[in-house]
Design an enzyme around this catalytic site. Structure first.
Site, PDB file in Angstrom:
ATOM      1  N   SER A 155       0.803  -1.226   0.000  1.00 12.30           N
ATOM      2  CA  SER A 155       0.000   0.000   0.000  1.00 12.30           C
ATOM      3  C   SER A 155       0.833   1.270   0.000  1.00 12.30           C
ATOM      4  CB  SER A 155      -0.948   0.018   1.207  1.00 12.30           C
ATOM      5  OG  SER A 155      -0.218  -0.097   2.410  1.00 12.30           O
ATOM      6  N   ASP A 186      -3.934   7.457   8.788  1.00 16.01           N
ATOM      7  CA  ASP A 186      -5.074   6.641   9.225  1.00 16.01           C
ATOM      8  C   ASP A 186      -4.710   5.552  10.230  1.00 16.01           C
ATOM      9  OD1 ASP A 186      -3.675   4.840   7.687  1.00 16.01           O
ATOM     10  OD2 ASP A 186      -5.250   4.520   6.198  1.00 16.01           O
ATOM     11  N   HIS A 193      -0.954   4.314   7.648  1.00 13.96           N
ATOM     12  CA  HIS A 193      -0.346   4.973   6.498  1.00 13.96           C
ATOM     13  C   HIS A 193      -0.048   6.435   6.806  1.00 13.96           C
ATOM     14  CE1 HIS A 193      -2.952   1.675   4.930  1.00 13.96           C
ATOM     15  NE2 HIS A 193      -1.827   1.372   4.304  1.00 13.96           N
TER      16      HIS A 193
END
Length: 389
Positions: free
Chosen positions: A42, A345, A348
């Site tokens: 990610s 979050d 991240h």
């Protein structure tokens, strides 16, 4: 006379050889990158996971406030805006690298990104065999690489053309490996069990690099792990009253960061070994750990809030994070000024953090060896500006 002639010839050959080596070294260290090829999770996913998802069960990154700082409609990136890979592309004067899955007309010209949210370095079947059974993405590093190999003949006109295109590309190998540890940590596995995975993860990364070298790759940017002991998700999961577990200068979990440094030390050792074996390529270690950790050490200096451990987008708790109440859900709020936050979050980082990391990775001193931009034509765009703006 004959003896003098031999000496002159030997001296000439030595100078010629030395010059050739210098030119060759300069040629591979200073390249005009025409494309970016990306593998990872990610931290570099520009939309792959979103386009792999069921339209009836879209991931968090499909909803605001993801993307709200820069892209506005969510782009599938796990941040409020751009990622490190986006700032690298901007710096090089290249387009933002397209996600591969779901894209039309994939080409080297646009760059190719196989990074997928939740991806692991090790294959899913292997992790399940080890008793790690999280519902994680089944697009491991080897899966990403095999897909690239399958489509490669369609991206170039011949084998030599493919090698040339790969040689002119900056290959971003990660970040990858953190999820191999993330899943067992959240399943309650012991630190000793998880440490056993480290050499296996390093081997998987190394094998992928070798495969890409064989295909013609010449420049690799290989990131290490982040300081996970500073992330709200981990600080919440492993919250304890034991003061000795925390770094007094940052509030980060000391033992978890030591684990990250252990992975990074192993990775650097392996990259050094590969560089010695393949001296015609440039294998660059990207120090994600320290380029980020300095922001936790001196947040105000870099424009962040004085207490940088809380998530911007989250709910409740000391770190504004609650497990299973994720950013992107309607009831979860987010801060009004993400640029003041290091973490987005809980898992991240914010665009502001990615930007500051990209600056010091591209311009030094957090890459080994440092990039050589002496032969790079930036045109009218200043190097520093292209990262900063």
């Amino acid at each position: 006379m004959a003896s003098l002639l031999k000496k002159l010839i030997s001296s000439f050959l030595l100078i010629l050889y030395s010059t050739t080596i210098t030119v060759a070294s300069s040629e591979y260290r200073c390249r005009q990158y025409k494309s970016i090829i990306s593998f990872g999770d990610s931290s570099a996913d520009t939309g792959n996971y979103l386009h792999l998802s069921d339209v009836n069960h879209l991931p968090q990154s499909a909803f605001l406030p993801y993307g709200e700082t820069f892209f506005h409609p969510p782009s599938g990136r796990y941040s409020d805006g751009r990622l490190i890979i986006d700032f690298i592309a901007k710096f090089l004067g290249l387009p933002y690298v397209l996600y591969y899955f779901g894209s039309q007309n994939v080409s080297f010209d646009q760059g190719i990104n196989f990074a997928v949210y939740g991806a692991t370095a090790l294959d899913r079947a292997f992790l399940v065999e080890k008793g790690i059974e999280s519902d994680f993405t089944n697009v491991s590093l080897s899966v990403q690489l095999n897909i690239f190999k399958q489509i490669l003949p369609y991206l170039c006109t011949s084998s030599s053309h493919c090698r040339e295109m790969l040689g002119d590309s900056l290959i971003l190998m990660g970040e990858i490996g953190v999820n191999d540890y993330h899943y067992p940590f959240f399943e309650g596995k012991s630190i000793n069990e998880i440490k056993e995975l480290v050499p296996l993860v390093i081997k998987a990364i190394s094998s992928a690099i070798v495969d890409l070298i064989d295909l013609g790759g010449k420049t690799f940017l290989v990131p290490g792990n982040f300081p996970l002991g500073c992330y709200p998700a981990y600080l919440t999961l492993f919250q304890t009253a034991a003061e000795e577990d925390y770094d007094p200068s940052t509030g980060c979990l000391r033992w978890l960061n030591e684990f990250g440094e252990h992975h990074n030390d192993q990775l650097k050792t392996e990259l050094k070994r590969l560089q010695e074996l393949y001296d015609h390529v440039n294998i660059i270690y990207a120090d994600y750990y320290n380029s980020l950790f300095r922001l936790y050490q001196e947040p105000v200096k870099y424009g962040f809030r004085n207490r940088p451990l809380a998530a911007c987008c989250g709910i409740r708790g000391q770190y504004n994070f609650t497990i299973n109440e994720d950013c992107g859900h309607r009831e979860v709020s987010y801060c009004q000024n993400p640029s003041e936050y290091v973490n987005w979050d809980g898992y991240h980082l914010t665009e502001a953090t990615h930007q500051k990391m990209a600056q010091v990775l591209l311009n030094g001193p957090y890459t080994t060896p440092a990039f050589d931009w002496s032969c790079f034509s930036f045109g009218s765009v200043d190097k520093e500006y292209s990262v900063s703006s």
